[in-house]
Each structure stands twice: as structure tokens, then as C-alpha cells.
Write an enzyme that holds these catalytic residues in place. Structure first.
Site, PDB file in Angstrom:
ATOM      1  N   HIS A  77      -0.741 -37.509  16.289  1.00 12.33           N
ATOM      2  CA  HIS A  77       0.062 -38.089  15.054  1.00 12.33           C
ATOM      3  C   HIS A  77      -0.980 -39.186  14.518  1.00 12.33           C
ATOM      4  O   HIS A  77      -1.488 -40.037  15.459  1.00 12.33           O
ATOM      5  CB  HIS A  77       1.229 -38.945  15.396  1.00 12.33           C
ATOM      6  CG  HIS A  77       2.321 -38.099  15.634  1.00 12.33           C
ATOM      7  ND1 HIS A  77       3.630 -38.568  15.375  1.00 12.33           N
ATOM      8  CD2 HIS A  77       2.383 -36.666  15.930  1.00 12.33           C
ATOM      9  CE1 HIS A  77       4.505 -37.517  15.597  1.00 12.33           C
ATOM     10  NE2 HIS A  77       3.914 -36.380  16.091  1.00 12.33           N
ATOM     11  N   TYR A 205       9.831 -46.040  12.087  1.00 14.77           N
ATOM     12  CA  TYR A 205      10.795 -47.097  12.582  1.00 14.77           C
ATOM     13  C   TYR A 205      11.039 -47.783  11.303  1.00 14.77           C
ATOM     14  O   TYR A 205      10.631 -48.011  10.399  1.00 14.77           O
ATOM     15  CB  TYR A 205       9.441 -48.122  13.081  1.00 14.77           C
ATOM     16  CG  TYR A 205       8.641 -47.684  14.063  1.00 14.77           C
ATOM     17  CD1 TYR A 205       7.490 -46.643  14.311  1.00 14.77           C
ATOM     18  CD2 TYR A 205       8.915 -48.176  15.437  1.00 14.77           C
ATOM     19  CE1 TYR A 205       6.731 -46.441  15.112  1.00 14.77           C
ATOM     20  CE2 TYR A 205       8.449 -47.869  16.639  1.00 14.77           C
ATOM     21  CZ  TYR A 205       7.133 -47.012  16.470  1.00 14.77           C
ATOM     22  OH  TYR A 205       6.524 -46.512  17.583  1.00 14.77           O
ATOM     23  N   PRO A 297      10.030 -52.069  23.976  1.00  9.15           N
ATOM     24  CA  PRO A 297       9.234 -50.887  23.726  1.00  9.15           C
ATOM     25  C   PRO A 297       8.928 -50.564  22.257  1.00  9.15           C
ATOM     26  O   PRO A 297       8.215 -49.579  21.849  1.00  9.15           O
ATOM     27  CB  PRO A 297      10.456 -49.822  24.038  1.00  9.15           C
ATOM     28  CG  PRO A 297      11.564 -50.647  23.895  1.00  9.15           C
ATOM     29  CD  PRO A 297      11.285 -51.857  24.437  1.00  9.15           C
ATOM     30  N   LYS A 301       3.952 -49.501  24.056  1.00  5.97           N
ATOM     31  CA  LYS A 301       2.781 -50.122  24.916  1.00  5.97           C
ATOM     32  C   LYS A 301       2.890 -49.897  26.256  1.00  5.97           C
ATOM     33  O   LYS A 301       1.833 -49.958  27.053  1.00  5.97           O
ATOM     34  CB  LYS A 301       2.449 -51.363  24.293  1.00  5.97           C
ATOM     35  CG  LYS A 301       1.958 -51.698  23.333  1.00  5.97           C
ATOM     36  CD  LYS A 301       0.328 -51.497  22.995  1.00  5.97           C
ATOM     37  CE  LYS A 301       0.125 -51.255  21.755  1.00  5.97           C
ATOM     38  NZ  LYS A 301      -0.749 -50.223  21.248  1.00  5.97           N
ATOM     39  N   TYR A 388      -1.455 -50.768  17.031  1.00  3.02           N
ATOM     40  CA  TYR A 388      -0.818 -49.461  17.544  1.00  3.02           C
ATOM     41  C   TYR A 388      -1.609 -48.349  18.500  1.00  3.02           C
ATOM     42  O   TYR A 388      -1.053 -47.955  19.296  1.00  3.02           O
ATOM     43  CB  TYR A 388       0.027 -48.879  16.325  1.00  3.02           C
ATOM     44  CG  TYR A 388       0.927 -47.916  16.612  1.00  3.02           C
ATOM     45  CD1 TYR A 388       2.223 -48.278  17.014  1.00  3.02           C
ATOM     46  CD2 TYR A 388       0.866 -46.646  16.624  1.00  3.02           C
ATOM     47  CE1 TYR A 388       3.363 -47.351  17.240  1.00  3.02           C
ATOM     48  CE2 TYR A 388       2.019 -45.694  17.055  1.00  3.02           C
ATOM     49  CZ  TYR A 388       3.056 -46.156  17.281  1.00  3.02           C
ATOM     50  OH  TYR A 388       4.050 -45.317  17.532  1.00  3.02           O
TER      51      TYR A 388
HETATM   52  P1  FAD Z   1       8.022 -47.114  36.562  1.00  8.39           P
HETATM   53  O1  FAD Z   1       8.092 -45.920  35.589  1.00  8.39           O
HETATM   54  O2  FAD Z   1       9.255 -48.013  36.777  1.00  8.39           O
HETATM   55  O3  FAD Z   1       8.135 -46.243  37.920  1.00  8.39           O
HETATM   56  C1  FAD Z   1       7.718 -47.133  39.202  1.00  8.39           C
HETATM   57  C2  FAD Z   1       8.109 -46.543  40.226  1.00  8.39           C
HETATM   58  O4  FAD Z   1       8.525 -46.961  41.609  1.00  8.39           O
HETATM   59  C3  FAD Z   1       9.704 -45.679  40.178  1.00  8.39           C
HETATM   60  O5  FAD Z   1       9.594 -44.480  40.307  1.00  8.39           O
HETATM   61  C4  FAD Z   1      10.693 -46.380  41.088  1.00  8.39           C
HETATM   62  O6  FAD Z   1      11.740 -45.419  41.562  1.00  8.39           O
HETATM   63  C5  FAD Z   1       9.610 -46.871  42.090  1.00  8.39           C
HETATM   64  N1  FAD Z   1      10.115 -47.757  43.024  1.00  8.39           N
HETATM   65  C6  FAD Z   1      10.811 -48.941  42.867  1.00  8.39           C
HETATM   66  N2  FAD Z   1      11.018 -49.629  43.658  1.00  8.39           N
HETATM   67  C7  FAD Z   1      10.471 -48.916  45.024  1.00  8.39           C
HETATM   68  C8  FAD Z   1      10.318 -49.210  46.271  1.00  8.39           C
HETATM   69  N3  FAD Z   1      10.999 -50.332  46.678  1.00  8.39           N
HETATM   70  N4  FAD Z   1       9.795 -48.597  47.147  1.00  8.39           N
HETATM   71  C9  FAD Z   1       9.274 -47.380  46.696  1.00  8.39           C
HETATM   72  N5  FAD Z   1       9.173 -47.044  45.134  1.00  8.39           N
HETATM   73  C10 FAD Z   1      10.097 -47.917  44.394  1.00  8.39           C
HETATM   74  N6  FAD Z   1       5.540 -46.922  27.170  1.00  8.39           N
HETATM   75  C11 FAD Z   1       4.768 -46.413  26.046  1.00  8.39           C
HETATM   76  O7  FAD Z   1       3.608 -46.694  26.339  1.00  8.39           O
HETATM   77  N7  FAD Z   1       4.956 -45.723  24.974  1.00  8.39           N
HETATM   78  C12 FAD Z   1       6.266 -45.598  24.787  1.00  8.39           C
HETATM   79  O8  FAD Z   1       6.474 -45.088  23.551  1.00  8.39           O
HETATM   80  C13 FAD Z   1       7.421 -46.086  25.640  1.00  8.39           C
HETATM   81  N8  FAD Z   1       8.591 -45.948  25.294  1.00  8.39           N
HETATM   82  C14 FAD Z   1       9.686 -46.518  26.024  1.00  8.39           C
HETATM   83  C15 FAD Z   1      10.909 -46.282  25.550  1.00  8.39           C
HETATM   84  C16 FAD Z   1      11.956 -46.773  26.526  1.00  8.39           C
HETATM   85  C17 FAD Z   1      13.757 -46.866  26.199  1.00  8.39           C
HETATM   86  C18 FAD Z   1      11.677 -47.498  27.497  1.00  8.39           C
HETATM   87  C19 FAD Z   1      12.622 -47.926  28.644  1.00  8.39           C
HETATM   88  C20 FAD Z   1      10.303 -47.656  28.140  1.00  8.39           C
HETATM   89  C21 FAD Z   1       9.249 -47.194  27.313  1.00  8.39           C
HETATM   90  N9  FAD Z   1       7.997 -47.362  27.598  1.00  8.39           N
HETATM   91  C22 FAD Z   1       6.964 -46.768  26.814  1.00  8.39           C
HETATM   92  C23 FAD Z   1       7.680 -48.061  28.651  1.00  8.39           C
HETATM   93  C24 FAD Z   1       7.138 -46.945  29.914  1.00  8.39           C
HETATM   94  O9  FAD Z   1       8.095 -46.031  29.917  1.00  8.39           O
HETATM   95  C25 FAD Z   1       6.988 -47.994  31.163  1.00  8.39           C
HETATM   96  O10 FAD Z   1       6.129 -48.826  30.806  1.00  8.39           O
HETATM   97  C26 FAD Z   1       6.340 -46.966  32.195  1.00  8.39           C
HETATM   98  O11 FAD Z   1       7.441 -46.293  32.928  1.00  8.39           O
HETATM   99  C27 FAD Z   1       5.678 -47.734  33.405  1.00  8.39           C
HETATM  100  O12 FAD Z   1       5.246 -46.936  34.636  1.00  8.39           O
HETATM  101  P2  FAD Z   1       5.174 -47.727  36.028  1.00  8.39           P
HETATM  102  O13 FAD Z   1       4.774 -46.366  36.572  1.00  8.39           O
HETATM  103  O14 FAD Z   1       4.541 -48.678  36.049  1.00  8.39           O
HETATM  104  O15 FAD Z   1       6.615 -48.063  36.293  1.00  8.39           O
HETATM  105  C1  DHB Z   2       9.225 -43.702  21.668  1.00  4.89           C
HETATM  106  C2  DHB Z   2       9.586 -44.926  22.399  1.00  4.89           C
HETATM  107  C3  DHB Z   2       9.137 -45.954  21.581  1.00  4.89           C
HETATM  108  O1  DHB Z   2       9.252 -47.208  22.212  1.00  4.89           O
HETATM  109  C4  DHB Z   2       8.281 -45.933  20.448  1.00  4.89           C
HETATM  110  O2  DHB Z   2       7.826 -47.277  19.808  1.00  4.89           O
HETATM  111  C5  DHB Z   2       7.922 -44.766  19.969  1.00  4.89           C
HETATM  112  C6  DHB Z   2       8.579 -43.578  20.570  1.00  4.89           C
HETATM  113  C7  DHB Z   2       9.894 -42.369  22.463  1.00  4.89           C
HETATM  114  O3  DHB Z   2      10.422 -42.294  23.223  1.00  4.89           O
HETATM  115  O4  DHB Z   2       9.509 -41.409  21.701  1.00  4.89           O
END
Ligand code: FAD
Ligand code: DHB
Length: 394
Positions: A77, A205, A297, A301, A388
Site C-alpha cells: 500500500h 481512517y 492500534p 505500530k 506511519y
Molecule cells: P502477543 O501477540 O500478545 O503474544 C503473546 C503470547 O504469549 C500469546 O500467544 C500468549 O498466549 C502467550 N502467553 C501469555 N502469557 C503466557 C504465559 N504465562 N506462558 C506462556 N505463554 C504465555 N500492530 C501493528 O503493528 N499493526 C496493526 O495494524 C495492528 N492492529 C491491531 C489491531 C488490534 C485490534 C489489536 C488488538 C492489536 C493490533 N496491533 C497492531 C498490535 C499487535 O497485534 C500486537 O502488538 C502483537 O500481537 C504483539 O505481539 P507479541 O508476540 O508481543 O504479543
Molecule cells: C488494522 C489495524 C490497525 O490498527 C490499523 O491502524 C490498520 C489496520 C487492521 O487490523 O487491518
């Protein structure tokens, strides 16, 4: 998988994108890991989250050797629309920065990383229960857990805390050693995933008096939409029809008329939070991703920051095993520089685009004036675009 090893170089707690990507990068450096995840693979894959990857995340997935499908199916994009007052204004990311982002779901990134880890035969324990971490202030840390009713202990050189916001790793650090910075927003995002073509070929957005809305996608046939909702809202009280009606109200009529609706595959509410825990390293425990920091979100990031953390962590661990601990000592500071930049942008973009219950008429006029300024100013658009598309790892 064979038996669970009793010793490894790095125990990774959490098989979200941070933990899986770290495991893949360390494998490339010849460093052994055991990955512990409290949930099942299906549960991890069922969480619908991020959709937008910056170049830094794509580069690291390339480095890890798990980007074949991302390059085949991800959607590059070169811009997105900011929408207010019923008008759409394009922010031309590619013209302003020379860079693009890639739309490819976190679920797919996770699926690719899981498959690569299984194929390489690397030890992974799903449904690990009662994970606890010990002695990370010494050079002989241990991780204990139970699996299928049996107690296990793994001795290691390092523990990578990739276990998300609610994980055990950050919670195991003495509170006096942690500095917490936090802001909770007075609303959440209700998200809906559906197998319908996206309303536009780029993201929209939208700032609207009824609240923020976001039109995103996973592919040419799968859409992801979000609407801002009050914290008191329950997902069970939103039918698909209610969601589509509310989304359309927040878009310009011509855009709303082009929305293809359909049954939801998934619907959930996510709260919005800014959070940073400093530092990100305690002796032989390193935190990465959501375990250390959360962004609202809006700026897309969270996953990208997580990728940046584990990219750096894999490098400093590789340096350590080549004989230099200097990288380990700078890990936290180097990560936090990127983290605070992303925190600032995500907070600012969230403040610009949402309705705040306590904003009042003055706050709303300020938001509007700022949006008007952005669409009239090349410099303001460049600043948004640069933030961004994100920074290289450096
Ligand atoms: P998580 O994905 O939370 O993974 C952590 C893992 O650890 C999980 O699988 C959990 O089950 C496990 N765990 C927890 N506790 C324990 C334990 N005690 N023992 C063993 N395992 C455990 N980010 C972007 O960059 N771009 C986007 O467009 C974007 N959109 C988003 C939209 C939404 C609606 C949301 C909620 C988030 C969004 N994010 C986005 C953020 C992104 O999803 C998170 O930052 C990302 O999932 C972080 O990854 P992580 O592996 O650090 O943590
Ligand atoms: C999505 C999530 C976001 O937080 C964002 O800024 C853009 C896209 C997504 O889930 O597609």
C-alpha cells in the site's frame, strides 16, 4: 516433537509474533531455543489483530526465511485516506517517503512462522501450564512449567519474555525495578472480519462525530473494519447488522454506498492503551513486544515494534555468543528509543481521530483545525507518512 529438552540457550516464553519471530531469527544464527506457549496453536491463530506491516517487519521476515507467502499474497500500500467532514484526503506514503507498507494479517505471519518452526523441528511446547521464571538475576536462569500433567524445568542462558501484556515475565520482575508509564483511553475498538471485498483498495481512517472508524482489509476478498465504541459496550450486543449500519454512518455517503456487507467471521472489542515498562532487560531476562509496551492500534505500530525488538534481540544474542556482551547491555535503551517514537505517534494519531467524552466543544474544534492543517500542509503530511511507514532497524 521429541522430548522436552532440559537445557537450551534461550527459553522463549510466548508464541505470538514476537516469540515465533525471535525463534526463527535465532535459529538462523545457530542459537538453540525452546518456545513455551500457554495456549493451543488454534487459539493463537484465532486471535485477529494486526494487518499492516512496515518494511522493518518485512525485512526481518525475509531474514528469518519465512516471507515467501508474504511476498506472494501481501498487498503493498502506497497510501491511505484520512476522512473528515465527509471528505477523503489521500496521504501519499510513497510519494512523501519513497516507502510503502504491506497489508498481510498477523494471523498469516503467525501461521507462516509456526509452519517454519515445525518444519525445522524446533522444540515448541503448546499448552504449557503454570510457566514460572527463576534466577534471571544470575547467569543460570531456569524456567519451570507443567505440560500434560508433568512438571518440567529448563536451564538456559537467557529468557526472552515474549508473552504479551498479561504474561508472566514482566510480572516476575520486582516492582521496584520497573518504571511503568500508562494511559488508558476511554473507549475501545469493535472489529469485524468478513469475507467481502474491501470498500476501497487502500485503508480509510475516518474521524466522525459519532466516533472513529477504520476500513482495512486482509485481501481482495476479505475486509477488516473497526468502529470506536464506549467502554461499557459488549460485543454480544452488536449484531452484524448493527455493526454495518454504524460503520456506514461514519463514512461519507458515496463511500458508505460502496460497502459490501456480509456475515462476520469474527467480531471482538479491544481496549485502547498506551503503556511502557522500563527497562526492557533485567539481568538475563529480556522483554520484547507487548510484554514491554502497548500502543493504541490507530498507528498500526504494535506488531512492527514487536518485530523491531526481536530483530535487535536476535542480533545482541548472536553478538553475545560470538563473545561480546556489549549489545546485551544496550538492548533496552536501543529498543526504548524506537518505542517512545511509536508511542508518541500512536497517541497523537489516536487523539486526532477519536471522539473523547471529555473533549468538549473546544477540543473538537482543535481536532478539526488540526485535520484542516494536515490536509493543507505538505510538511504535516510528510511527518505523518514518515511515522506511519516507520524506521529501519538501524
Ligand atoms: P502477543 O501477540 O500478545 O503474544 C503473546 C503470547 O504469549 C500469546 O500467544 C500468549 O498466549 C502467550 N502467553 C501469555 N502469557 C503466557 C504465559 N504465562 N506462558 C506462556 N505463554 C504465555 N500492530 C501493528 O503493528 N499493526 C496493526 O495494524 C495492528 N492492529 C491491531 C489491531 C488490534 C485490534 C489489536 C488488538 C492489536 C493490533 N496491533 C497492531 C498490535 C499487535 O497485534 C500486537 O502488538 C502483537 O500481537 C504483539 O505481539 P507479541 O508476540 O508481543 O504479543
Ligand atoms: C488494522 C489495524 C490497525 O490498527 C490499523 O491502524 C490498520 C489496520 C487492521 O487490523 O487491518
Amino acid at each position: 516433537m521429541g522430548g522436552i529438552p532440559k537445557r537450551t540457550q534461550v527459553v522463549i516464553v510466548g508464541a505470538g509474533p514476537s516469540g515465533l519471530l525471535l525463534g526463527a531469527l535465532l535459529h538462523r544464527h545457530g542459537i538453540d531455543t525452546v518456545l513455551l506457549e500457554q495456549r493451543s496453536p488454534d487459539y493463537v491463530l484465532g486471535r485477529i489483530r494486526a494487518g499492516v506491516l512496515e518494511q522493518v517487519a518485512v525485512d526481518l521476515l525475509d531474514e528469518a526465511g519465512v516471507s515467501r507467502r508474504l511476498h506472494a499474497e501481501g498487498l503493498p500500500h502506497g497510501g491511505f485516506d484520512l476522512c473528515f467532514d465527509g471528505q477523503r484526503h489521500r496521504i501519499d506514503l510513497h510519494r512523501l517517503t519513497g516507502k510503502r507498507v504491506t497489508v498481510y494479517g498477523q494471523t498469516e505471519v503467525t501461521r507462516d512462522l509456526m509452519a517454519a518452526r515445525a518444519e525445522a523441528g524446533l522444540p515448541t511446547v503448546y499448552e504449557a501450564e503454570q510457566v514460572s521464571i527463576h534466577d534471571f538475576d544470575t547467569d543460570r536462569p531456569r524456567v519451570c512449567f507443567s505440560h500434560q500433567g508433568q512438571a518440567h524445568e529448563i536451564a538456559c542462558d537467557f529468557i526472552a519474555g515474549c508473552d504479551g501484556f498479561h504474561g508472566v515475565c514482566r510480572a516476575s520482575v520486582p516492582t521496584a525495578a520497573l518504571h511503568i508509564f500508562e494511559k488508558v483511553y476511554p473507549f475501545g475498538w469493535l472489529g469485524l472480519l468478513a469475507d467481502v471485498p474491501p470498500v476501497s483498495h487502500e485503508l480509510i481512517y475516518a474521524n466522525h462525530e459519532r466516533g472513529f472508524a477504520l476500513c482495512s482489509m486482509r485481501s481482495a476478498t476479505r475486509s477488516r473494519y473497526y468502529v470506536q465504541v464506549g467502554l461499557e459496550q459488549q460485543v454480544e450486543n452488536w449484531s452484524d447488522d448493527d455493526f454495518w449500519a454504524e460503520l456506514k454512518r461514519r463514512l461519507p455517503p458515496e463511500t458508505a454506498a460502496q460497502v459490501t456487507t456480509g456475515p462476520s467471521i469474527e467480531k471482538s472489542i479491544a481496549p485502547l492503551r498506551s503503556f511502557v515498562a522500563e527497562p526492557m532487560r533485567f539481568g538475563r531476562l529480556m522483554l520484547a513486544g507487548d510484554a514491554a509496551h502497548i500502543v493504541p492500534p490507530t498507528g498500526a505500530k504494535g506488531l512492527n515494534l514487536a518485530a523491531g525488538d526481536v530483530g535487535l534481540l536476535s542480533r545482541v544474542l548472536a553478538e553475545f555468543y560470538r563473545g561480546s556482551a556489549a549489545g546485551i547491555d544496550s538492548y533496552s535503551e536501543r529498543c526504548l528509543k524506537r518505542v517512545w517514537k511509536a508511542e508518541r505517534f500512536s497517541w497523537w494519531f489516536t487523539s486526532l481521530m477519536h471522539r473523547f467524552p471529555d473533549h468538549g466543544a473546544f477540543g473538537q474544534r482543535m481536532q478539526h483545525a488540526e485535520l484542516e492543517y494536515i490536509v493543507s500542509s505538505e510538511a504535516a503530511q510528510t511527518a505523518i507518512a514518515e511515522n506511519y511507514v516507520g524506521l529501519p532497524l538501524g
